[in-house]
Structure formats: C-alpha cells, structure tokens
Design a protein around this motif. Structure first.
Motif, PDB file in Angstrom:
ATOM      1  N   LYS A 111       0.849  -1.194   0.000  1.00 19.60           N
ATOM      2  CA  LYS A 111       0.000   0.000   0.000  1.00 19.60           C
ATOM      3  C   LYS A 111       0.879   1.236   0.000  1.00 19.60           C
ATOM      4  O   LYS A 111       1.795   1.359   0.820  1.00 19.60           O
ATOM      5  N   ASN A 112       0.592   2.147  -0.910  1.00 15.20           N
ATOM      6  CA  ASN A 112       1.275   3.432  -0.969  1.00 15.20           C
ATOM      7  C   ASN A 112       0.577   4.352   0.029  1.00 15.20           C
ATOM      8  O   ASN A 112      -0.565   4.747  -0.176  1.00 15.20           O
ATOM      9  N   VAL A 113       1.256   4.676   1.120  1.00 11.94           N
ATOM     10  CA  VAL A 113       0.670   5.523   2.165  1.00 11.94           C
ATOM     11  C   VAL A 113       1.201   6.956   2.088  1.00 11.94           C
ATOM     12  O   VAL A 113       0.927   7.763   2.970  1.00 11.94           O
ATOM     13  N   GLY A 114       1.929   7.258   1.028  1.00  7.25           N
ATOM     14  CA  GLY A 114       2.502   8.589   0.851  1.00  7.25           C
ATOM     15  C   GLY A 114       1.733   9.421  -0.155  1.00  7.25           C
ATOM     16  O   GLY A 114       0.582   9.117  -0.495  1.00  7.25           O
ATOM     17  N   THR A 115       2.396  10.451  -0.654  1.00  7.32           N
ATOM     18  CA  THR A 115       1.746  11.401  -1.563  1.00  7.32           C
ATOM     19  C   THR A 115       2.323  11.372  -2.982  1.00  7.32           C
ATOM     20  O   THR A 115       1.852  12.108  -3.844  1.00  7.32           O
ATOM     21  N   GLN A 116       3.332  10.536  -3.219  1.00  7.82           N
ATOM     22  CA  GLN A 116       3.941  10.418  -4.542  1.00  7.82           C
ATOM     23  C   GLN A 116       3.689   9.012  -5.085  1.00  7.82           C
ATOM     24  O   GLN A 116       3.421   8.081  -4.329  1.00  7.82           O
ATOM     25  N   ASP A 117       3.803   8.860  -6.397  1.00  7.64           N
ATOM     26  CA  ASP A 117       3.721   7.528  -6.990  1.00  7.64           C
ATOM     27  C   ASP A 117       4.921   6.694  -6.553  1.00  7.64           C
ATOM     28  O   ASP A 117       6.031   7.218  -6.431  1.00  7.64           O
ATOM     29  N   ILE A 118       4.692   5.400  -6.355  1.00  9.48           N
ATOM     30  CA  ILE A 118       5.783   4.434  -6.307  1.00  9.48           C
ATOM     31  C   ILE A 118       5.884   3.933  -7.740  1.00  9.48           C
ATOM     32  O   ILE A 118       4.917   3.371  -8.282  1.00  9.48           O
ATOM     33  N   HIS A 119       7.028   4.160  -8.363  1.00  4.90           N
ATOM     34  CA  HIS A 119       7.225   3.743  -9.754  1.00  4.90           C
ATOM     35  C   HIS A 119       8.594   3.097  -9.847  1.00  4.90           C
ATOM     36  O   HIS A 119       9.604   3.755  -9.613  1.00  4.90           O
ATOM     37  N   VAL A 120       8.594   1.808 -10.133  1.00  4.89           N
ATOM     38  CA  VAL A 120       9.845   1.044 -10.200  1.00  4.89           C
ATOM     39  C   VAL A 120       9.834   0.139 -11.428  1.00  4.89           C
ATOM     40  O   VAL A 120       8.763  -0.258 -11.915  1.00  4.89           O
ATOM     41  N   ILE A 121      11.014  -0.166 -11.913  1.00  7.59           N
ATOM     42  CA  ILE A 121      11.195  -1.157 -12.962  1.00  7.59           C
ATOM     43  C   ILE A 121      11.905  -2.330 -12.307  1.00  7.59           C
ATOM     44  O   ILE A 121      12.993  -2.182 -11.742  1.00  7.59           O
ATOM     45  N   LEU A 122      11.269  -3.498 -12.351  1.00 12.85           N
ATOM     46  CA  LEU A 122      11.827  -4.706 -11.741  1.00 12.85           C
ATOM     47  C   LEU A 122      12.285  -5.662 -12.832  1.00 12.85           C
ATOM     48  O   LEU A 122      11.475  -6.101 -13.653  1.00 12.85           O
ATOM     49  N   THR A 123      13.577  -5.959 -12.841  1.00 12.24           N
ATOM     50  CA  THR A 123      14.117  -6.982 -13.737  1.00 12.24           C
ATOM     51  C   THR A 123      14.286  -8.249 -12.925  1.00 12.24           C
ATOM     52  O   THR A 123      15.066  -8.275 -11.960  1.00 12.24           O
ATOM     53  N   GLU A 124      13.502  -9.267 -13.270  1.00  9.83           N
ATOM     54  CA  GLU A 124      13.526 -10.540 -12.552  1.00  9.83           C
ATOM     55  C   GLU A 124      14.356 -11.544 -13.340  1.00  9.83           C
ATOM     56  O   GLU A 124      14.224 -11.641 -14.563  1.00  9.83           O
ATOM     57  N   PHE A 125      15.205 -12.283 -12.634  1.00 13.94           N
ATOM     58  CA  PHE A 125      16.035 -13.309 -13.248  1.00 13.94           C
ATOM     59  C   PHE A 125      15.407 -14.665 -13.029  1.00 13.94           C
ATOM     60  O   PHE A 125      15.308 -15.127 -11.891  1.00 13.94           O
ATOM     61  N   LYS A 126      14.984 -15.301 -14.094  1.00 15.11           N
ATOM     62  CA  LYS A 126      14.295 -16.588 -14.017  1.00 15.11           C
ATOM     63  C   LYS A 126      15.297 -17.723 -13.839  1.00 15.11           C
ATOM     64  O   LYS A 126      15.649 -18.419 -14.783  1.00 15.11           O
ATOM     65  N   THR A 127      15.737 -17.899 -12.614  1.00 14.25           N
ATOM     66  CA  THR A 127      16.690 -18.957 -12.312  1.00 14.25           C
ATOM     67  C   THR A 127      16.117 -19.863 -11.247  1.00 14.25           C
ATOM     68  O   THR A 127      15.265 -19.451 -10.465  1.00 14.25           O
ATOM     69  N   ALA A 128      16.614 -21.083 -11.215  1.00 11.36           N
ATOM     70  CA  ALA A 128      16.125 -22.046 -10.229  1.00 11.36           C
ATOM     71  C   ALA A 128      16.630 -21.693  -8.856  1.00 11.36           C
ATOM     72  O   ALA A 128      17.612 -21.045  -8.674  1.00 11.36           O
TER      73      ALA A 128
END
Length: 110
Positions: free
Chosen positions: A93-110
C-alpha cells in the motif's frame, strides 16, 4: 504458465510486462498514492530500478505487516538500482503522496 499469485496475474493493474524471455522478465510497476495491490508474489530475485518512491507498507496475505518503509528506514533514492529478493504472498500500500514507480528486472533462475 503463471501461478495465480504471480504479480502480473494477480495484480495486473499495477504490474505491466515490458519484456520477457526464458531468462528474464522486466516489469513496470506503478502504485499511486492511496492504492494497494492485490495479494501477489515475486518468485524470482532481480534488480529494482527506482523511478519514484513514496512511503509504503507491505503486509503478508493475512494482513500482518512485513515492512513499513517509514518504521524500517526504507527510502530508496530515485535513479538508483537495488537488489530485489523473492517475496512471498503480500500486498503493498502506498501511504505517501507520490507515486511508487519502479522497474523490476527478474532473473528466471532455479
């Protein structure tokens, strides 16, 4: 096939796939002030690039607080990249006054 709690399947209004192949997936995540994601998971580790940040609270699927960014001193600076560990079922939950904006690079590894 994606698990029903995968971020893209469970919270598509907050997670958009920018790129995906058999090794990586890149997600664009935006959570506006006052918004809360549906319960979802991130099963792969990766790197989080912060575009903008706001105070937030992460809870597990039962509503127990896992992380409170203010209490826990979590305030990544926009323009930085930080490691991202897998996260079990949770909401954010964003409880602040600005957007949370992120780019997530996920590594598909075992």
């Amino acid at each position: 096939m994606l698990d029903s709690l995968d971020a893209v399947a469970a919270a598509p209004e907050h997670h958009i796939v920018l790129f995906e192949d058999d090794r990586v997936r890149v997600l664009d995540t935006v959570i506006r002030p006052g918004e809360e994601t549906a319960v979802h998971t991130h099963v792969w580790s990766g790197v989080l690039y912060v575009i903008s940040w706001s105070p937030c609270v992460r809870c597990d699927e039962h509503g127990t607080v896992m992380m409170d960014s203010v209490r826990d001193g979590v305030s990544p600076v926009p323009g930085t990249a930080i490691p991202a560990a897998p996260i079990p079922p949770h909401t954010l939950k964003n409880v602040g006054t600005q957007d949370i904006h992120v780019i997530l690079t996920e590594f598909k590894t075992a």
